[in-house]
Design an enzyme around this catalytic site. Structure first.
Site, PDB file in Angstrom:
ATOM      1  N   GLY A 114      19.435  21.055 -21.583  1.00  0.00           N
ATOM      2  CA  GLY A 114      20.182  21.471 -20.383  1.00  0.00           C
ATOM      3  C   GLY A 114      21.206  22.553 -20.661  1.00  0.00           C
ATOM      4  N   GLY A 116      24.150  23.514 -21.651  1.00  0.00           N
ATOM      5  CA  GLY A 116      25.260  22.872 -22.350  1.00  0.00           C
ATOM      6  C   GLY A 116      26.481  23.754 -22.412  1.00  0.00           C
ATOM      7  NE  ARG A 117      26.042  28.338 -26.218  1.00  0.00           N
ATOM      8  CZ  ARG A 117      26.280  28.956 -27.338  1.00  0.00           C
ATOM      9  NH1 ARG A 117      27.482  29.296 -27.658  1.00  0.00           N
ATOM     10  NH2 ARG A 117      25.295  29.247 -28.136  1.00  0.00           N
ATOM     11  NE  ARG A 207      22.618  33.490 -20.137  1.00  0.00           N
ATOM     12  CZ  ARG A 207      21.906  32.693 -20.932  1.00  0.00           C
ATOM     13  NH1 ARG A 207      21.341  33.188 -22.022  1.00  0.00           N
ATOM     14  NH2 ARG A 207      21.764  31.417 -20.659  1.00  0.00           N
ATOM     15  NE  ARG A 214      17.409  27.988 -19.574  1.00  0.00           N
ATOM     16  CZ  ARG A 214      17.961  28.680 -20.550  1.00  0.00           C
ATOM     17  NH1 ARG A 214      17.434  28.634 -21.754  1.00  0.00           N
ATOM     18  NH2 ARG A 214      19.037  29.404 -20.336  1.00  0.00           N
ATOM     19  CG  ASP A 284      15.266  24.847 -25.482  1.00  0.00           C
ATOM     20  OD1 ASP A 284      14.345  24.704 -26.311  1.00  0.00           O
ATOM     21  OD2 ASP A 284      16.424  25.115 -25.810  1.00  0.00           O
ATOM     22  CG  ASN A 285      15.880  29.133 -26.260  1.00  0.00           C
ATOM     23  OD1 ASN A 285      16.694  28.690 -25.450  1.00  0.00           O
ATOM     24  ND2 ASN A 285      16.067  29.044 -27.566  1.00  0.00           N
ATOM     25  CG  ASP A 294      18.924  30.899 -24.010  1.00  0.00           C
ATOM     26  OD1 ASP A 294      19.549  31.356 -23.040  1.00  0.00           O
ATOM     27  OD2 ASP A 294      18.827  29.680 -24.237  1.00  0.00           O
TER      28      ASP A 294
HETATM   29  P1  AMP Z   1      20.162  27.426 -27.966  1.00  0.00           P
HETATM   30  O1  AMP Z   1      19.676  27.177 -29.351  1.00  0.00           O
HETATM   31  O2  AMP Z   1      21.361  28.323 -27.879  1.00  0.00           O
HETATM   32  O3  AMP Z   1      19.078  27.856 -27.038  1.00  0.00           O
HETATM   33  O4  AMP Z   1      20.705  26.012 -27.425  1.00  0.00           O
HETATM   34  C1  AMP Z   1      19.942  24.846 -27.395  1.00  0.00           C
HETATM   35  C2  AMP Z   1      20.672  23.806 -26.591  1.00  0.00           C
HETATM   36  O5  AMP Z   1      21.954  23.543 -27.138  1.00  0.00           O
HETATM   37  C3  AMP Z   1      20.919  24.190 -25.139  1.00  0.00           C
HETATM   38  O6  AMP Z   1      20.814  23.044 -24.350  1.00  0.00           O
HETATM   39  C4  AMP Z   1      22.344  24.698 -25.158  1.00  0.00           C
HETATM   40  O7  AMP Z   1      22.963  24.584 -23.911  1.00  0.00           O
HETATM   41  C5  AMP Z   1      22.976  23.781 -26.194  1.00  0.00           C
HETATM   42  N1  AMP Z   1      24.137  24.397 -26.853  1.00  0.00           N
HETATM   43  C6  AMP Z   1      24.135  25.406 -27.756  1.00  0.00           C
HETATM   44  N2  AMP Z   1      25.387  25.688 -28.147  1.00  0.00           N
HETATM   45  C7  AMP Z   1      26.209  24.862 -27.467  1.00  0.00           C
HETATM   46  C8  AMP Z   1      27.628  24.667 -27.426  1.00  0.00           C
HETATM   47  N3  AMP Z   1      28.468  25.389 -28.163  1.00  0.00           N
HETATM   48  N4  AMP Z   1      28.102  23.715 -26.603  1.00  0.00           N
HETATM   49  C9  AMP Z   1      27.285  22.959 -25.856  1.00  0.00           C
HETATM   50  N5  AMP Z   1      25.961  23.084 -25.849  1.00  0.00           N
HETATM   51  C10 AMP Z   1      25.413  24.027 -26.645  1.00  0.00           C
HETATM   52 MG    MG Z   2      18.714  28.051 -25.234  1.00  0.00          MG
END
Ligand code: AMP
Ligand code: MG
Length: 539
Positions: A114, A116-117, A207, A214, A284-285, A294
């Site tokens: 989901g 997350g940020r 963005r 996704r 998810d990307n 992403d």
């Molecule tokens: P990513 O590898 O950046 O595509 O992130 C994979 C998952 O981790 C996604 O659900 C992001 O929202 C979550 N995520 C990555 N970095 C953070 C963060 N600093 N805080 C909260 N969620 C994160």
């Molecule tokens: Mg991601």
């Protein structure tokens, strides 16, 4: 001295956004309101507000994206702009939320992930009737933050801001970036995963894309057996982003999947054309619109090496290496096919669509390689061998992919030319010219002769061919070390290189007199420097 006008939000134009917010209006949301990490079921999203930050400061913006959103030219100059795009003030009509998705990470089902940020402000419909979703990345925690803090650091935000705009100008389908704002808050990261966490400047990127949906948004419902939610999200997606397919039905679900396959194939062809390595092609990307999404530990091929990955987390298995991207996209599409299967209940058409991906990719790749070589079209009888040998020739010595293709139309000669004469215009592309033994020069020279004979048959003039090749072989890409230099300066408070790179990368195919330094091959000091050739997922 600040004028009171500067603080008038209406004058910044940010309260005139025509928010439509169809996503939250039409889809089920989370009934719980607590903003703490948890599993969210029976919902496509959770409403959540961006966090207040200390001192928003605008670092960079994209005027082109501002125009997509009908922002007045001066909007960026108002103090309110940084406040809004750091998440401190919601523009009128915004209804912020984070979406629920899952995903396969490095080949394994990872459950709920989901936003997350990332916090969506909502979608606006511009004066041309286009729908644009606005999303703040790094604006604080959401129910999907798991163990993360919901924030983002300056270095990864500079990389996302610059690269997504650069990709757009290269003609690669991608999400866009409106703004890059410093929050004035410190964010702690263990960049090298070596137990030495450090405080870094926090930042938020806004963005912009028609939608951020996704593969994983569908996978989560299929994995949980929430078939009604799955159908609602797919119906919504078809009606909103694929209206040309008609009213949702099992047949339309299949045409939708076929279109996702075709778009994904096109996107990967573009990545292979420009030498882009995404680095984290988890499901998810992957955008269902076929947009590059992403920007994490991505990288640009310097020397042509299909086995290269920029992502240190992937250094062992190299799952997401340059040459594997087409296969990984297929694997990811197969996960999406499994996710939508409960709605179509027919395996065969989904399998056929996956074959369609492979076929569109092959055709697209061949046409793309022909265009890189300045050929009128790809002639399988001769060009399969020509291109195959080229890919070997590119690996004989460390060869900069971008410089090689940009210099190729300068190669001239005929059967009587010596290897050295033929190779001379390509000289800059070689990192270690001493690697070019007589044997290797012979093989490169032979290929160049075959190539010149082949282009001769098409009958284009040299200048016609040069022009055509220069429109698909960029001169300027966001070389890994250039992004790192911009970050080094930005961390010292100097944002000028971000601005310069944004401007150079606006016209990647043009000769830009006085800017040759940005088209040079990676300097030796950057060969093994972190951030230049290797990146962790820490961001
Ligand atoms: P990513 O590898 O950046 O595509 O992130 C994979 C998952 O981790 C996604 O659900 C992001 O929202 C979550 N995520 C990555 N970095 C953070 C963060 N600093 N805080 C909260 N969620 C994160
Ligand atoms: Mg991601």
């Amino acid at each position: 001295m600040k004028s009171s006008q500067n603080h008038h939000p209406f004058l910044a134009g940010l309260d005139t956004f025509a928010f439509d917010n169809r996503f939250v209006r039409e889809l089920p949301g989370d009934s719980e309101t607590a903003n703490r990490p948890r599993q969210v079921t029976g919902a496509c999203y959770s409403r959540v507000s961006p966090i207040q930050v200390k001192e928003p400061k605008l670092v960079a913006h994209s005027p082109e994206v501002g125009r997509l959103l009908d922002l007045p030219e001066g909007a960026f100059r108002h103090d309110d702009f940084a406040q809004v795009f750091a998440g401190n003030r919601l523009p009128m009509g915004a209804d912020p939320y984070a979406t629920c998705y899952g995903g396969h990470q490095f080949g394994n089902w990872a459950g709920q992930l989901g936003d997350g940020r990332a916090i969506n402000l909502g979608e606006i419909v511009n004066s041309r009737g286009e729908r644009w979703a606005l999303q703040l990345k790094g604006a604080g925690p959401t129910p999907y933050s798991r163990r993360g803090d919901g924030f983002a650091v300056l270095r990864s935000s500079v990389r996302e801001f610059l690269c997504s705009e650069a990709m757009h100008h290269l003609g690669v389908p991608t999400t866009r970036a409106l703004s890059l704002v410093l929050t004035g808050e410190a964010v702690v990261r263990d960049m090298f995963y070596d137990g030495r966490p450090k405080a870094e400047p926090g930042a938020v990127v806004c963005r912009v894309a028609p939608s951020f949906t996704r593969f994983g948004n569908f996978e989560i419902f299929a994995a949980r057996g929430e078939i009604d939610m799955l159908r609602r999200l797919l119906d919504y997606t078809i009606r909103t982003d694929f209206p040309h397919l008609g009213e949702p039905s099992p047949a339309v679900y299949l045409s939708w999947f076929e279109e996702v396959c075709r778009r994904t194939a096109q996107m990967i062809v573009h990545w292979m054309r420009v030498g882009f390595v995404h680095g984290v092609m988890n499901t998810d990307n992957m955008s269902v619109l076929g947009l590059t999404i992403d920007y994490g530990p991505y990288g640009w091929l310097e020397d042509y090496n299909p086995d290269w990955t920029p992502n240190t987390t992937d250094a062992q298995g190299r799952r997401y290496r340059f040459g594997n991207q087409p296969q990984i996209a297929l694997w990811n599409l197969a996960r999406l096919a499994s996710a939508v299967y409960p709605l179509t209940r027919e395996v065969e058409p989904l399998e056929q669509a996956l074959e369609l991906y492979s076929e569109s990719y092959r055709q697209g790749w061949e046409a793309m390689m022909a265009s890189k070589l300045g050929l009128e079209r790809f002639e399988p009888l001769t060009d399969r061998e020509l291109v195959g040998e080229l890919l070997t020739v590119l690996t004989l010595a460390e060869t900069d992919m971008t410089l090689f293709f940009r210099a190729l139309p300068m190669v001239e000669g005929d059967d009587s030319s010596s290897d050295d004469e033929l190779i001379a215009p390509l000289g800059e592309a070689y990192y270690c010219p001493e690697e070019l033994t007589a044997e290797k020069r012979g093989r490169i020279g032979r290929w160049l002769k075959n190539y010149l004979a082949r282009v001769h048959r098409d009958g284009f003039s040299v200048s016609e061919r040069r022009r055509a090749m220069n429109s698909v072989n960029p001169k300027y890409v966001l070389r890994n070390y250039l992004a790192q230099l911009a970050i080094d300066k930005a961390e010292e408070g100097d944002f000028s290189l971000i601005e310069t790179l944004l401007d150079v990368l606006r016209r990647p195919y043009d000769e830009q007199p006085g800017r040759d330094e940005f088209a040079k091959k990676r300097p030796e000091w950057a060969r093994h420097r972190a951030g230049c050739s290797m990146l962790s997922c820490s961001s």
